[in-house]
Enzyme design. Structure first.
Site, short mmCIF file in Angstrom:
data_model
loop_
_atom_site.label_atom_id
_atom_site.label_comp_id
_atom_site.label_asym_id
_atom_site.label_seq_id
_atom_site.Cartn_x
_atom_site.Cartn_y
_atom_site.Cartn_z
N ASP A 1 -4.31 -7.37 7.66
CA ASP A 1 -5.35 -6.37 7.41
C ASP A 1 -5.73 -6.47 5.93
O ASP A 1 -5.03 -7.10 5.14
CB ASP A 1 -4.81 -4.97 7.73
CG ASP A 1 -5.83 -3.87 7.43
OD1 ASP A 1 -7.01 -4.05 7.81
OD2 ASP A 1 -5.47 -2.86 6.81
N SER A 2 -6.81 -5.79 5.58
CA SER A 2 -7.21 -5.75 4.17
C SER A 2 -6.20 -4.95 3.33
O SER A 2 -6.18 -5.08 2.12
CB SER A 2 -8.59 -5.10 4.05
OG SER A 2 -8.58 -3.84 4.68
N CYS B 1 -7.67 -5.84 11.22
CA CYS B 1 -8.76 -5.26 10.43
C CYS B 1 -10.08 -5.40 11.21
O CYS B 1 -10.49 -6.52 11.55
CB CYS B 1 -8.85 -6.00 9.10
SG CYS B 1 -10.19 -5.43 8.05
N GLU C 1 -7.06 6.88 1.96
CA GLU C 1 -6.20 6.30 0.92
C GLU C 1 -5.63 7.40 0.03
O GLU C 1 -4.52 7.31 -0.49
CB GLU C 1 -7.00 5.33 0.04
CG GLU C 1 -7.48 4.08 0.77
CD GLU C 1 -6.41 3.00 0.83
OE1 GLU C 1 -5.55 2.95 -0.04
OE2 GLU C 1 -6.45 2.20 1.80
N CYS D 1 -12.08 1.46 12.75
CA CYS D 1 -11.62 1.14 11.39
C CYS D 1 -10.15 1.53 11.33
O CYS D 1 -9.76 2.59 11.86
CB CYS D 1 -12.43 1.94 10.37
SG CYS D 1 -11.76 1.84 8.70
N HIS E 1 -8.34 2.84 9.21
CA HIS E 1 -7.97 4.10 8.56
C HIS E 1 -8.32 5.33 9.40
O HIS E 1 -7.78 6.41 9.16
CB HIS E 1 -8.68 4.22 7.21
CG HIS E 1 -8.15 3.29 6.16
ND1 HIS E 1 -8.11 1.94 6.33
CD2 HIS E 1 -7.63 3.54 4.93
CE1 HIS E 1 -7.59 1.38 5.24
NE2 HIS E 1 -7.30 2.33 4.37
N1 DGL Z 1 -9.25 -2.44 7.34
C1 DGL Z 1 -10.66 -2.07 7.26
C2 DGL Z 1 -11.25 -2.00 8.68
O1 DGL Z 1 -10.55 -1.79 9.66
C3 DGL Z 1 -10.85 -0.75 6.55
C4 DGL Z 1 -10.54 -0.80 5.08
C5 DGL Z 1 -11.43 -1.77 4.33
O2 DGL Z 1 -12.64 -1.49 4.15
O3 DGL Z 1 -10.90 -2.80 3.92
O4 DGL Z 1 -12.44 -2.14 8.83
#
Ligand code: DGL
Length: 271
Positions: free
Chosen positions: A13-14, A76, A157, A189, A191
C-alpha cells in the site's frame, strides 16, 4: 519463478492503510507468511498522477518479487485503479489480486433492489473510473455513482475519525448520496473503513450495505491459493514489514491496529 506453498504473500500500500488487508488475510489464512510494504516516504498516492503512482508501484513490485512471494495483493485502491495491468505484466507467473476487483465483486453480488452502487475514493481512483468499469464488467446493468473524498485521508492519518470535523466532512461529501437509493456503498480507499461507524450513522439506512474490500480480497486469496495447491498449512505465519520512511511510527501504529507485537519494521530506500 517457482511458486511454493511455503513462500510468503506480498501485500503493499502507499502507507499504513493496507494493514486492513493484512488483518483480514491473517484471519482467514493464519498459516501464511506475509511481507508487507508501506511506502511511507511517498504517501499519499491519491493526489499524484498515474505515471508517478505507476513508477512507485513497479519499484515495490520488484521488491516483493525479489522476496520470492507466491502472490501479490495490491491493497491500495489508487494503485489498483492506476496501474494494475502493468503490475500483472511485471509479476509474470506470480498472481496479482487487488482491492478494486475484490470490492466490486462483493458489491455486485449483493446488489438487488435499486441496482445502484455508490463508490467513494481518492481523486485518482474516482478519476480513473476503475470501480465503475470493474462493476460493469461483472454486471452491465448496474449503475454506479462515485465521488472523491480526498480530505478523509489526512483526517484518518490524524486519527480524527469521529469528532465534529470528521462528521461535518462526511456530511459535506456524502449529502447527495443520501438522496440516492443505494444498495451498497463501497469504501474505495484504504483509509475509509476507519470512518465506517460515522458513515453508517450518517446514512442510518439498514438497506444499504457498506463494503470494504479487505475481507473480500482475503477470501479471493484463499480460493486462489487453494486452487493452485499453494496454501501454507503451518500453524502460524510470520509477518514482516518494510517501509520507505519512519519505521518506529509505523511499528507503533501497526501494533495498535493489529493488536499484536510485530517484528522490527525495516526501512528500504526506494530512491
Ligand atoms: N492507499 C490509498 C488508497 O487506497 C489512500 C492513501 C493515499 O492517497 O495514498 O487509495
Amino acid at each position: 519463478m517457482k511458486l511454493t506453498a511455503s513462500s510468503p504473500i506480498g501485500i503493499f500500500d502507499s502507507g499504513i492503510g493496507g494493514l486492513t488487508v493484512v488483518k483480514s488475510v491473517m484471519k482467514s489464512l493464519p498459516g501464511e507468511d506475509i511481507i508487507y510494504f508501506g511506502d511511507t516516504a511517498r504517501v499519499p498516492y491519491g493526489i499524484k498522477s498515474s505515471e508517478t503512482v505507476k513508477e512507485y508501484s513497479l519499484q515495490i513490485t520488484d521488491f516483493l518479487l525479489k522476496k520470492k512471494v507466491k502472490a501479490i495483493l495490491i491493497a491500495c485502491n489508487t494503485v489498483a485503479a492506476s496501474c494494475k495491468n502493468e503490475i500483472v505484466a511485471k509479476a509474470g507467473n506470480v498472481p496479482v489480486l487487488d482491492v478494486v476487483t475484490a470490492g466490486s465483486k462483493a458489491a455486485a453480488a449483493i446488489v438487488k433492489k435499486e441496482n445502484l452502487i455508490g463508490v467513494i475514493g481518492t481523486l485518482a481512483t474516482v478519476g480513473s473510473a476503475a470501480y465503475e468499469n470493474a462493476i460493469k464488467k461483472i454486471d452491465p446493468s448496474v449503475s454506479v455513482y462515485s465521488k472523491a473524498c480526498p480530505m478523509l485521508v489526512p483526517l484518518a492519518e490524524e486519527g480524527w475519525i469521529d469528532n465534529e470535523i470528521a462528521v461535518k466532512t462526511i456530511e459535506l461529501y456524502l449529502n447527495d448520496f443520501r438522496q440516492k437509493p443505494l444498495d451498497a456503498l463501497i469504501l474505495g480507499c484504504t483509509h475509509y473503513p476507519l470512518f465506517k461507524d460515522s458513515i453508517s450513522s450518517f446514512f442510518n439506512n439498514p438497506d444499504m450495505k457498506i463494503i470494504d474490500s479487505a475481507d473480500s480480497i482475503a477470501e479471493m486469496t484463499k480460493e486462489l491459493l487453494s486452487s493452485k495447491n499453494l496454501l501454507n498449512k503451518s500453524e502460524k505465519g510470520l509477518f514482516n514489514c518494510y517501509v520507505s520512511d519512519k519505521p518506529q511510527r509505523f511499528q507503533a501504529l501497526a501494533e495498535r491496529f493489529l493488536g499484536q507485537s510485530i517484528n522490527r519494521v525495516e526501512v528500504v530506500n526506494m530512491r
